[in-house]
Enzyme design. Structure first.
Site: not given
Length: 126
Positions: A5, A9, A52, A56, A72, A120
């Site tokens: 992965h 954030r 992921e 926060n 990207h 993209e």
């Protein structure tokens, strides 16, 4: 060795899930609570690769700085014309509209996610 992965954030989990799941076709996976954040995994069911999302508890008011290292995420799609219709229906807009790239003999385009990350889209060449 297997790639699992990438993590980004995000400020608004709901908007990010809508973008990645409704528009790009990822599926919600496991959601984990850590001491200072939530982790929401979004899964590409064809490959098993995940994004992921890290949400926060305390995030910068103006959002996260994207820096100049990340470029990207790239997604393969069957038909950019169909994706264009979906983008319009969901209220998004292209960053770079679909165009033919002779070097790879197919069409590509770019769209930004709700946090400004570049995505993209590459049309599957037949």
């Amino acid at each position: 060795m297997q790639f699992l992965h990438s993590m980004i954030r995000v400020l608004n989990e709901e908007k990010s899930i809508k973008f990645y799941c409704e528009l790009l076709g990822l599926k919600k996976g496991e959601r984990i609570r850590l001491e200072d954040c939530y982790l929401q995994y979004l899964v590409d069911e064809k490959t098993g690769v995940q994004i992921e999302l890290t949400i926060n508890d305390e995030a910068p008011v103006g959002g996260y700085s994207l820096g100049d290292s990340f470029g990207h995420f790239a997604f393969l799609c069957d038909d950019l014309d169909e994706i264009s219709k979906k983008i319009e229906k969901l209220g998004y807009s292209w960053d770079v509209e679909p165009f033919y790239m002779d070097e790879i003999k197919t069409r590509i385009s770019f769209i930004n996610d709700p946090d400004g990350n570049s995505i993209e889209l590459i049309e599957k060449a037949y």
